[in-house]
Design a protein around this motif. Structure first.
Motif, PDB file in Angstrom:
ATOM      1  N   VAL A   1       0.861  -1.186   0.000  1.00 51.23           N
ATOM      2  CA  VAL A   1       0.000   0.000   0.000  1.00 51.23           C
ATOM      3  C   VAL A   1       0.895   1.233   0.000  1.00 51.23           C
ATOM      4  N   ALA A   2       0.512   2.238  -0.795  1.00 52.17           N
ATOM      5  CA  ALA A   2       1.305   3.460  -0.881  1.00 52.17           C
ATOM      6  C   ALA A   2       0.456   4.577  -1.482  1.00 52.17           C
ATOM      7  N   PRO A   3       0.870   5.818  -1.259  1.00 51.61           N
ATOM      8  CA  PRO A   3       0.243   6.903  -2.001  1.00 51.61           C
ATOM      9  C   PRO A   3       0.500   6.681  -3.489  1.00 51.61           C
ATOM     10  N   GLY A   4      -0.521   6.866  -4.283  1.00 48.73           N
ATOM     11  CA  GLY A   4      -0.389   6.691  -5.720  1.00 48.73           C
ATOM     12  C   GLY A   4      -0.494   8.026  -6.438  1.00 48.73           C
ATOM     13  N   PRO A   5      -0.589   7.980  -7.741  1.00 45.06           N
ATOM     14  CA  PRO A   5      -0.693   9.218  -8.511  1.00 45.06           C
ATOM     15  C   PRO A   5      -2.076   9.853  -8.376  1.00 45.06           C
ATOM     16  N   TYR A   6      -2.127  11.128  -8.648  1.00 43.98           N
ATOM     17  CA  TYR A   6      -3.388  11.881  -8.696  1.00 43.98           C
ATOM     18  C   TYR A   6      -4.155  11.839  -7.381  1.00 43.98           C
ATOM     19  N   GLY A   7      -3.444  11.841  -6.260  1.00 40.11           N
ATOM     20  CA  GLY A   7      -4.093  11.890  -4.962  1.00 40.11           C
ATOM     21  C   GLY A   7      -4.862  10.637  -4.593  1.00 40.11           C
ATOM     22  N   ARG A   8      -4.472   9.505  -5.169  1.00 40.97           N
ATOM     23  CA  ARG A   8      -5.154   8.242  -4.871  1.00 40.97           C
ATOM     24  C   ARG A   8      -4.250   7.337  -4.044  1.00 40.97           C
ATOM     25  N   LEU A   9      -4.865   6.350  -3.398  1.00 39.22           N
ATOM     26  CA  LEU A   9      -4.132   5.335  -2.669  1.00 39.22           C
ATOM     27  C   LEU A   9      -3.964   4.127  -3.579  1.00 39.22           C
ATOM     28  N   ARG A  10      -2.741   3.630  -3.671  1.00 36.82           N
ATOM     29  CA  ARG A  10      -2.447   2.470  -4.507  1.00 36.82           C
ATOM     30  C   ARG A  10      -2.397   1.234  -3.616  1.00 36.82           C
ATOM     31  N   VAL A  11      -3.153   0.209  -3.996  1.00 37.70           N
ATOM     32  CA  VAL A  11      -3.147  -1.070  -3.302  1.00 37.70           C
ATOM     33  C   VAL A  11      -2.716  -2.117  -4.324  1.00 37.70           C
ATOM     34  N   GLY A  12      -1.537  -2.689  -4.105  1.00 38.71           N
ATOM     35  CA  GLY A  12      -1.012  -3.698  -5.016  1.00 38.71           C
ATOM     36  C   GLY A  12      -1.079  -5.076  -4.385  1.00 38.71           C
ATOM     37  N   VAL A  13      -1.321  -6.083  -5.209  1.00 42.12           N
ATOM     38  CA  VAL A  13      -1.353  -7.467  -4.741  1.00 42.12           C
ATOM     39  C   VAL A  13      -0.550  -8.344  -5.689  1.00 42.12           C
ATOM     40  N   ARG A  14      -0.006  -9.420  -5.139  1.00 41.25           N
ATOM     41  CA  ARG A  14       0.706 -10.407  -5.950  1.00 41.25           C
ATOM     42  C   ARG A  14      -0.202 -11.620  -6.097  1.00 41.25           C
ATOM     43  N   LEU A  15      -0.667 -11.833  -7.326  1.00 37.38           N
ATOM     44  CA  LEU A  15      -1.531 -12.976  -7.616  1.00 37.38           C
ATOM     45  C   LEU A  15      -0.754 -13.963  -8.463  1.00 37.38           C
ATOM     46  N   ARG A  16      -0.807 -15.226  -8.054  1.00 35.17           N
ATOM     47  CA  ARG A  16      -0.058 -16.271  -8.739  1.00 35.17           C
ATOM     48  C   ARG A  16      -0.957 -17.142  -9.610  1.00 35.17           C
ATOM     49  N   SER A  17      -2.260 -17.024  -9.417  1.00 28.75           N
ATOM     50  CA  SER A  17      -3.192 -17.799 -10.243  1.00 28.75           C
ATOM     51  C   SER A  17      -4.445 -16.958 -10.469  1.00 28.75           C
ATOM     52  N   GLU A  18      -5.567 -17.377  -9.972  1.00 23.02           N
ATOM     53  CA  GLU A  18      -6.835 -16.716 -10.269  1.00 23.02           C
ATOM     54  C   GLU A  18      -6.859 -15.251  -9.831  1.00 23.02           C
ATOM     55  N   ILE A  19      -7.583 -14.455 -10.614  1.00 24.66           N
ATOM     56  CA  ILE A  19      -7.795 -13.049 -10.302  1.00 24.66           C
ATOM     57  C   ILE A  19      -9.284 -12.895  -9.994  1.00 24.66           C
ATOM     58  N   PRO A  20      -9.638 -12.676  -8.732  1.00 22.76           N
ATOM     59  CA  PRO A  20     -11.055 -12.603  -8.380  1.00 22.76           C
ATOM     60  C   PRO A  20     -11.704 -11.329  -8.906  1.00 22.76           C
ATOM     61  N   GLU A  21     -13.004 -11.411  -9.086  1.00 21.08           N
ATOM     62  CA  GLU A  21     -13.791 -10.232  -9.467  1.00 21.08           C
ATOM     63  C   GLU A  21     -13.902  -9.317  -8.256  1.00 21.08           C
ATOM     64  N   VAL A  22     -13.792  -8.018  -8.488  1.00 16.41           N
ATOM     65  CA  VAL A  22     -13.927  -7.048  -7.418  1.00 16.41           C
ATOM     66  C   VAL A  22     -15.026  -6.074  -7.834  1.00 16.41           C
ATOM     67  N   SER A  23     -16.088  -6.075  -7.088  1.00 11.77           N
ATOM     68  CA  SER A  23     -17.257  -5.263  -7.419  1.00 11.77           C
ATOM     69  C   SER A  23     -16.974  -3.769  -7.272  1.00 11.77           C
ATOM     70  N   GLY A  24     -17.167  -3.038  -8.361  1.00 15.31           N
ATOM     71  CA  GLY A  24     -17.082  -1.581  -8.336  1.00 15.31           C
ATOM     72  C   GLY A  24     -15.687  -0.994  -8.402  1.00 15.31           C
ATOM     73  N   LEU A  25     -14.658  -1.819  -8.450  1.00 14.51           N
ATOM     74  CA  LEU A  25     -13.294  -1.308  -8.515  1.00 14.51           C
ATOM     75  C   LEU A  25     -12.580  -1.904  -9.721  1.00 14.51           C
ATOM     76  N   GLU A  26     -11.702  -1.116 -10.320  1.00 18.18           N
ATOM     77  CA  GLU A  26     -10.972  -1.577 -11.495  1.00 18.18           C
ATOM     78  C   GLU A  26      -9.634  -2.192 -11.080  1.00 18.18           C
ATOM     79  N   VAL A  27      -9.492  -3.482 -11.311  1.00 14.10           N
ATOM     80  CA  VAL A  27      -8.242  -4.188 -11.032  1.00 14.10           C
ATOM     81  C   VAL A  27      -7.435  -4.186 -12.324  1.00 14.10           C
ATOM     82  N   GLU A  28      -6.233  -3.629 -12.264  1.00 14.75           N
ATOM     83  CA  GLU A  28      -5.396  -3.502 -13.448  1.00 14.75           C
ATOM     84  C   GLU A  28      -4.069  -4.224 -13.244  1.00 14.75           C
ATOM     85  N   PRO A  29      -3.436  -4.645 -14.331  1.00 13.45           N
ATOM     86  CA  PRO A  29      -2.078  -5.183 -14.187  1.00 13.45           C
ATOM     87  C   PRO A  29      -1.153  -4.095 -13.637  1.00 13.45           C
TER      88      PRO A  29
END
Length: 193
Positions: free
Chosen positions: A128-156
């Motif tokens: 977790v860290a401050p991200g660009p444009y005044g947003r909070l960045r939450v990064g995750v390491r996924l090794r297989s499935e990428i779950p659906e997240v309602s209402g949020l955009e999960v990007e590479p």
């Protein structure tokens, strides 16, 4: 990882860690300036990045440097204009740590870095860290499935704290937005333990 790196350092570089520290003391830059030490180790001695970081860190410790605590790193990350993101950071941290319960509880460690806060089980699974444009960045390491997240955009993710994917939350994100991260963070937690 550091202990394995130190154990093989003499074979890989021709000098033990103690010999590198002595060389920095006698011929190198100020050991408290880790960036200068890393640059010197790279340009003058051709050391690879992981070895540069280890040697510079250990030389600084040998010279009396005391690393900041995790809380001090968090305070530094969320100072000034980024202070508005601190409550959101704390909510995401609470969510991540809430997954560490039951029989396997107590396995998550939270560490500090200059640019992000990592969460680690067997390996790092979130950051977790401050991200660009005044947003909070939450990064995750996924090794297989990428779950659906309602209402949020999960990007590479692109070059962020070992993350394969990330989500950016605006400073105005609600508790429901944070809660929507749970399946994503749980998947990373389970895939890295």
């Amino acid at each position: 990882m550091i202990s394995a790196l130190v154990a093989s350092m003499a074979d890989r570089t021709g000098r033990s860690l103690e010999q590198w520290i002595q060389l920095i003391r006698t011929d190198g830059p100020d050991p408290l300036d880790q960036k200068a030490v890393r640059s010197w180790l790279k340009t003058e001695h051709g050391l690879p990045q992981d070895t540069q970081f280890t040697v510079a860190h250990m030389a600084a410790l040998d010279a009396g440097w005391v690393p900041p605590s995790t809380l001090q790193y968090v305070d530094q990350l969320y100072s000034g204009k980024k202070a508005v993101l601190r409550p959101l950071h704390d909510q995401v941290t609470d969510l991540i740590l809430s997954l560490d319960t039951g029989d396997d509880g107590g396995q998550v460690s939270v560490e500090g870095r200059a640019t992000y806060i990592p969460f680690i089980r067997r390996t790092q699974f979130a950051a977790v860290a401050p991200g660009p444009y005044g947003r909070l960045r939450v990064g995750v390491r996924l090794r297989s499935e990428i779950p659906e997240v309602s209402g949020l955009e999960v990007e590479p993710a692109k070059n962020f704290a070992q993350a394969t994917h990330w989500v950016h939350l605006s400073a105005e994100a609600t508790a429901d937005d944070v809660a929507a991260l749970k399946p994503l963070i749980r998947a990373a937690y389970e895939q890295n333990g």
